[in-house]
Scaffold this motif. Structure first.
Motif, mmCIF file in Angstrom:
data_model
loop_
_atom_site.group_PDB
_atom_site.id
_atom_site.type_symbol
_atom_site.label_atom_id
_atom_site.label_comp_id
_atom_site.label_asym_id
_atom_site.label_seq_id
_atom_site.Cartn_x
_atom_site.Cartn_y
_atom_site.Cartn_z
ATOM 1 N N SER A 178 0.644 -1.185 -0.159
ATOM 2 C CA SER A 178 0.053 -0.036 -0.043
ATOM 3 C C SER A 178 0.789 1.378 -0.038
ATOM 4 O O SER A 178 1.924 1.186 -0.039
ATOM 5 C CB SER A 178 -1.003 0.061 1.418
ATOM 6 O OG SER A 178 -0.199 0.082 2.363
ATOM 7 N N ALA A 179 0.058 2.480 -0.158
ATOM 8 C CA ALA A 179 0.906 3.813 0.021
ATOM 9 C C ALA A 179 1.696 3.830 1.234
ATOM 10 O O ALA A 179 2.520 4.529 1.593
ATOM 11 C CB ALA A 179 0.088 4.944 -0.091
ATOM 12 N N VAL A 180 1.195 3.121 2.274
ATOM 13 C CA VAL A 180 2.008 3.126 3.808
ATOM 14 C C VAL A 180 3.426 2.641 3.386
ATOM 15 O O VAL A 180 4.092 2.984 3.918
ATOM 16 C CB VAL A 180 1.074 2.314 4.689
ATOM 17 C CG1 VAL A 180 1.932 2.306 6.003
ATOM 18 C CG2 VAL A 180 -0.031 2.813 4.923
ATOM 19 N N THR A 181 3.534 1.402 2.645
ATOM 20 C CA THR A 181 4.679 0.788 2.446
ATOM 21 C C THR A 181 5.665 1.815 1.473
ATOM 22 O O THR A 181 6.707 2.029 1.697
ATOM 23 C CB THR A 181 4.402 -0.231 1.368
ATOM 24 O OG1 THR A 181 3.415 -1.413 2.328
ATOM 25 C CG2 THR A 181 5.670 -1.240 1.264
ATOM 26 N N VAL A 182 5.012 2.660 0.272
ATOM 27 C CA VAL A 182 5.679 3.154 -0.519
ATOM 28 C C VAL A 182 6.215 4.329 0.185
ATOM 29 O O VAL A 182 7.388 4.814 0.040
ATOM 30 C CB VAL A 182 4.777 3.759 -1.525
ATOM 31 C CG1 VAL A 182 5.445 4.846 -2.527
ATOM 32 C CG2 VAL A 182 4.334 2.581 -2.533
ATOM 33 N N LEU A 183 5.462 5.024 1.219
ATOM 34 C CA LEU A 183 6.222 5.990 1.990
ATOM 35 C C LEU A 183 6.726 5.817 3.280
ATOM 36 O O LEU A 183 7.646 6.384 3.565
ATOM 37 C CB LEU A 183 4.939 7.136 2.407
ATOM 38 C CG LEU A 183 4.087 7.703 1.304
ATOM 39 C CD1 LEU A 183 2.726 8.406 1.928
ATOM 40 C CD2 LEU A 183 4.830 8.583 0.255
ATOM 41 N N GLY A 184 6.349 4.670 3.876
ATOM 42 C CA GLY A 184 7.002 4.265 5.265
ATOM 43 C C GLY A 184 8.013 3.525 5.140
ATOM 44 O O GLY A 184 9.139 3.870 5.877
ATOM 45 N N PRO A 218 7.832 11.487 10.096
ATOM 46 C CA PRO A 218 8.826 10.850 9.230
ATOM 47 C C PRO A 218 8.343 10.421 7.747
ATOM 48 O O PRO A 218 8.908 10.120 6.882
ATOM 49 C CB PRO A 218 9.091 9.471 10.193
ATOM 50 C CG PRO A 218 9.007 10.040 11.363
ATOM 51 C CD PRO A 218 7.838 11.161 11.534
ATOM 52 N N ASP A 219 6.649 10.262 7.952
ATOM 53 C CA ASP A 219 6.141 9.643 6.654
ATOM 54 C C ASP A 219 6.261 10.938 5.686
ATOM 55 O O ASP A 219 5.734 10.463 4.326
ATOM 56 C CB ASP A 219 4.837 9.038 6.967
ATOM 57 C CG ASP A 219 3.831 10.098 7.577
ATOM 58 O OD1 ASP A 219 4.259 11.228 7.919
ATOM 59 O OD2 ASP A 219 2.762 9.515 7.656
ATOM 60 N N GLN A 220 6.653 11.986 5.968
ATOM 61 C CA GLN A 220 7.028 13.113 4.990
ATOM 62 C C GLN A 220 8.128 13.211 4.373
ATOM 63 O O GLN A 220 8.358 13.833 3.404
ATOM 64 C CB GLN A 220 6.246 14.493 5.692
ATOM 65 C CG GLN A 220 5.023 14.631 6.273
ATOM 66 C CD GLN A 220 4.882 15.642 7.254
ATOM 67 O OE1 GLN A 220 5.625 16.612 7.272
ATOM 68 N NE2 GLN A 220 3.924 15.700 8.007
ATOM 69 N N LEU A 221 9.084 12.431 4.697
ATOM 70 C CA LEU A 221 10.441 12.518 4.122
ATOM 71 C C LEU A 221 10.440 12.018 2.616
ATOM 72 O O LEU A 221 11.088 12.706 1.570
ATOM 73 C CB LEU A 221 11.146 11.220 4.798
ATOM 74 C CG LEU A 221 11.749 11.704 6.267
ATOM 75 C CD1 LEU A 221 12.399 10.509 7.086
ATOM 76 C CD2 LEU A 221 13.051 12.902 6.065
ATOM 77 N N MET A 222 9.575 10.850 2.261
ATOM 78 C CA MET A 222 9.715 10.497 0.779
ATOM 79 C C MET A 222 9.009 11.427 -0.292
ATOM 80 O O MET A 222 9.670 11.952 -1.029
ATOM 81 C CB MET A 222 9.197 9.196 0.642
ATOM 82 C CG MET A 222 9.400 8.560 -0.583
ATOM 83 S SD MET A 222 11.021 7.904 -0.958
ATOM 84 C CE MET A 222 10.974 7.302 -2.508
ATOM 85 N N PRO A 223 7.842 12.058 0.350
ATOM 86 C CA PRO A 223 7.402 13.218 -0.598
ATOM 87 C C PRO A 223 8.239 14.257 -0.850
ATOM 88 O O PRO A 223 8.388 14.954 -1.752
ATOM 89 C CB PRO A 223 6.000 13.403 -0.077
ATOM 90 C CG PRO A 223 5.724 12.189 0.893
ATOM 91 C CD PRO A 223 6.966 11.656 1.193
ATOM 92 N N TYR A 224 8.870 14.711 0.348
ATOM 93 C CA TYR A 224 9.640 15.925 0.367
ATOM 94 C C TYR A 224 10.841 15.668 -0.317
ATOM 95 O O TYR A 224 11.382 16.573 -1.212
ATOM 96 C CB TYR A 224 10.107 16.269 1.905
ATOM 97 C CG TYR A 224 10.975 17.592 2.107
ATOM 98 C CD1 TYR A 224 10.384 18.764 1.874
ATOM 99 C CD2 TYR A 224 12.481 17.272 2.362
ATOM 100 C CE1 TYR A 224 11.190 19.752 2.132
ATOM 101 C CE2 TYR A 224 13.254 18.742 2.384
ATOM 102 C CZ TYR A 224 12.302 19.643 2.402
ATOM 103 O OH TYR A 224 13.313 20.825 2.338
ATOM 104 N N PHE A 225 11.446 14.473 -0.534
ATOM 105 C CA PHE A 225 12.708 14.262 -1.320
ATOM 106 C C PHE A 225 12.400 14.158 -2.606
ATOM 107 O O PHE A 225 13.002 14.691 -3.596
ATOM 108 C CB PHE A 225 13.073 12.735 -0.668
ATOM 109 C CG PHE A 225 14.070 12.090 -1.649
ATOM 110 C CD1 PHE A 225 15.341 12.882 -1.851
ATOM 111 C CD2 PHE A 225 13.919 11.166 -2.290
ATOM 112 C CE1 PHE A 225 16.279 12.322 -2.565
ATOM 113 C CE2 PHE A 225 14.936 10.488 -3.067
ATOM 114 C CZ PHE A 225 16.160 11.195 -3.407
ATOM 115 N N VAL A 226 11.227 13.721 -3.144
ATOM 116 C CA VAL A 226 10.707 13.756 -4.336
ATOM 117 C C VAL A 226 10.390 15.176 -4.704
ATOM 118 O O VAL A 226 10.758 15.404 -6.198
ATOM 119 C CB VAL A 226 9.367 12.882 -4.511
ATOM 120 C CG1 VAL A 226 8.668 13.068 -5.873
ATOM 121 C CG2 VAL A 226 9.502 11.280 -4.370
ATOM 122 N N MET A 227 9.911 15.918 -4.041
ATOM 123 C CA MET A 227 9.908 17.314 -4.596
ATOM 124 C C MET A 227 10.949 18.002 -4.706
ATOM 125 O O MET A 227 11.191 18.972 -5.443
ATOM 126 C CB MET A 227 8.730 18.137 -3.559
ATOM 127 C CG MET A 227 7.332 17.408 -3.368
ATOM 128 S SD MET A 227 6.599 17.719 -5.051
ATOM 129 C CE MET A 227 6.037 19.278 -5.554
#
Length: 590
Positions: A63-69, A315-324
């Motif tokens: 799930s998206a929990v996996t993709v972000l977490g 912490p779950d905002q790390l991946m979206p922040y990195f992508v942006m």
């Protein structure tokens, strides 16, 4: 925190995911309109091939929990998460060789039918109700949590994405049934892989190449994978992941309605097993992509951690922040990553809605109204999909009011659940000591000073002694505690109230795994069978015995199944020791 908003092309790419997913539902609604039966709608007519089912299984449980977490977990705690490949391997082998043959050959549609065949109705209904409640709660969190993380970093509309997810999933589930869910999942799996690969390629380029990522991750202790400490309070060690992870995922794969439902939709047992093993390959691919994403993210932020510096709030905002950050000058690619994350959400929600509709129809509706017509059964099934779609979306709204996302025979069942909830709630109230869960070192040396004010540390209230032992147990052991507690309580209660003789148990309902370990001796094999007559009749005959219940013989289920001498079952291949669903189609007549 500075929010970097989406460009027009990001929204276009994201919208394409929803349009194509809806289109697949419409396609199957039109294509299958002449096959209006509940069997066709809920289990695809039991004639699916292993390829799309394998992709569907992988997409649904990533799930998206996996993709972000998962990348965030690797970023903070290191790459030991990759050891889950051991857990996945054990789980798939056990599921395909232990659980699947029992479910597939018994001809059931709801996994909880097995509990009535093996025990009685109250156990079946209790398990079904627990599954329905747990799945609705989980699905609400799966929709809301990633939507919130993406909203806070990308400015992506929170409630727009939540309601779009609920509406689209409900739409194609209600129109196209299981076939639409499976083929949409297959498409979404491709989107997830493409999204991850895009991040890996661009992230590696920003880091100066993969060799730099490996070197910097090694220097930051992120590649210390093998920790053989047996302390069950440690968050991630070799043992907590390989043992605790196996118990956790076995509950998700081995007996989960969503998994078994798609496996029994395959045309033969061999196809069902192939779907599981190819799904294992998909799980490995997603796991490796997520782990490397975390390592690349650490290489990028090694001198300025956006979490501890206050740039992001969770912490779950790390991946979206990195992508942006890495795609800031490349419109459309941030939208592709968000599509990747929401592909995980869509596939998980759709699978949940379909599974919820199936168990409700099979365990409650058909029990109360056993003589429904095919047309009415199909409409009721579609109505249930619509109902659960609304409930899951509503649960996502309710999740916004909860303040945070928590990790998290009849007597045996209740005992296992009680133990699991006890340790999980205790861990929530009294978090484990920092020495057991503290992340690896993170640096803010090169961060630009911001106006973020640090809140003073909160003083911990007095902790009971149990908080540093039982409540500090690694979250991966929660399922093991519940499982072992259920087994222990079931055995004790059976000894007190009187256990069931092995001769009264249908051999088809018990998988004799002891045969693998006692293959050299018939005497020891029979001893391990505990009285179950595995050599008393052929598998074809036991299949007939179990399937006879489907024709309305409810009395058979009250005190165990009768053993009768019945004819050979068409569809059984003695050479492959496999079954096809055409046999069940002819037997069950529904």
């Amino acid at each position: 925190m500075e929010v970097k908003n989406f460009a027009v092309w990001d929204y276009v790419v994201f919208a394409a995911l929803f349009v194509i997913s809806s289109g697949i539902g419409v396609f199957f609604a039109i294509k299958e309109r002449k096959k209006a039966t509940s069997r066709e709608f809920l289990v695809g007519g039991r004639q699916m091939s292993f390829g799309p089912v394998a992709l569907s299984l992988t997409a649904s449980f990533m799930s998206a929990v996996t993709v972000l977490g998962t990348p965030s977990e690797v970023y903070r705690f290191g790459a030991s998460f990759v050891l889950f490949f051991i857990s996945y391997t054990f789980v798939i082998i056990l599921t395909s060789e232990l659980f699947l043959p029992v479910f597939y050959r018994s001809g059931i549609t709801s996994t909880y039918e097995y509990l009535q065949l093996r025990f009685n109705k109250p156990v079946r209904y209790a398990a079904t109700v627990i599954y329905i409640v747990q799945t609705i709660l989980y699905t609400g969190v799966v929709v809301y949590a990633p939507a919130l993380a993406l909203n806070q970093v990308t400015g992506f509309d929170l409630w727009g994405s939540v309601f779009a997810t609920g509406i689209v999933c409900t739409f194609y589930c209600t129109l196209g049934g299981l076939k639409a869910v499976v083929w949409t999942d297959a498409f979404q799996m491709v989107v997830m892989i493409v999204g991850f690969l895009t991040v890996l390629i661009q992230g590696s380029a920003h880091a100066g190449g993969l060799h730099n990522v490996i070197e910097q991750s090694t220097n930051g202790s992120r590649l210390n994978i093998f920790d053989f400490d047996v302390d069950p309070l440690r968050r991630h060690t070799f043992w907590t992941i390989s043992v605790g992870g196996t118990f956790t995922w076995l509950g998700i794969y081995g007996v989960n309605q969503s998994t078994i439902q798609r496996c029994i939709s395959c045309k033969t047992e061999k196809h069902a097993k192939l779907a599981l093993y190819f799904n294992l390959l998909g799980l490995w691919i997603i796991l490796v992509c997520a782990v490397f994403s975390g390592l690349i993210m650490y290489s990028h932020f090694k001198d300025c951690d956006p979490w501890t510096s206050g740039i992001i709030s969770a912490p779950d905002q790390l991946m979206p922040y990195f992508v942006m950050e890495i795609f800031f000058t490349m419109p459309g690619l941030p939208g592709l990553f968000v599509a990747c994350a929401f592909s995980g959400t869509l596939s998980t929600v759709a699978a949940s809605i379909n599974a919820l509709a199936t168990v409700t129809f099979e365990d409650f509706v058909k029990s109360c109204f056993p003589h429904l017509s095919d047309k009415l059964s199909t409409w009721i099934s579609k109505g249930l999909c619509l109902l659960f779609g609304v409930m899951c979306t509503s649960m996502a709204v309710a999740a916004s009011l909860m303040g945070g996302v928590v990790q998290g025979a009849l007597g045996g069942l209740l005992t296992g659940i009680t133990l699991s909830f006890w340790v999980a709630i205790g861990a929530f109230i009294y978090p484990a000591p920092a020495s057991k869960t503290w992340p690896l070192p993170l640096s803010t040396d090169q961060c630009v000073p911001s106006n973020v004010t640090e809140s003073p540390p909160t003083e911990l209230s007095s902790r009971p002694a149990i908080a540093d032992t039982w409540y500090s147990l690694s979250y991966l052991y929660y399922s093991a505690v519940g499982c072992l507690g259920c087994i222990a309580a079931g055995i004790i209660i059976s000894l007190i109230t009187g256990y069931q003789s092995g001769k009264d148990i249908q051999p088809l309902l018990i998988r004799p795994v002891c045969n693998l370990f006692c293959f050299w001796s018939k005497k020891y094999k029979r001893l391990c069978w505990c009285g179950v007559q595995h050599d008393g009749e052929t598998e074809q005959e036991t299949l007939e015995n179990v399937s006879s219940w489907k024709q309305g013989a409810e009395s058979v289920l009250q005190n165990g199944l009768r053993q009768e001498n019945l004819v050979h079952i068409p569809g059984h291949d003695p050479k492959d020791k496999s079954y096809d669903n055409m046999a069940l189609e002819k037997i069950t007549h529904f």
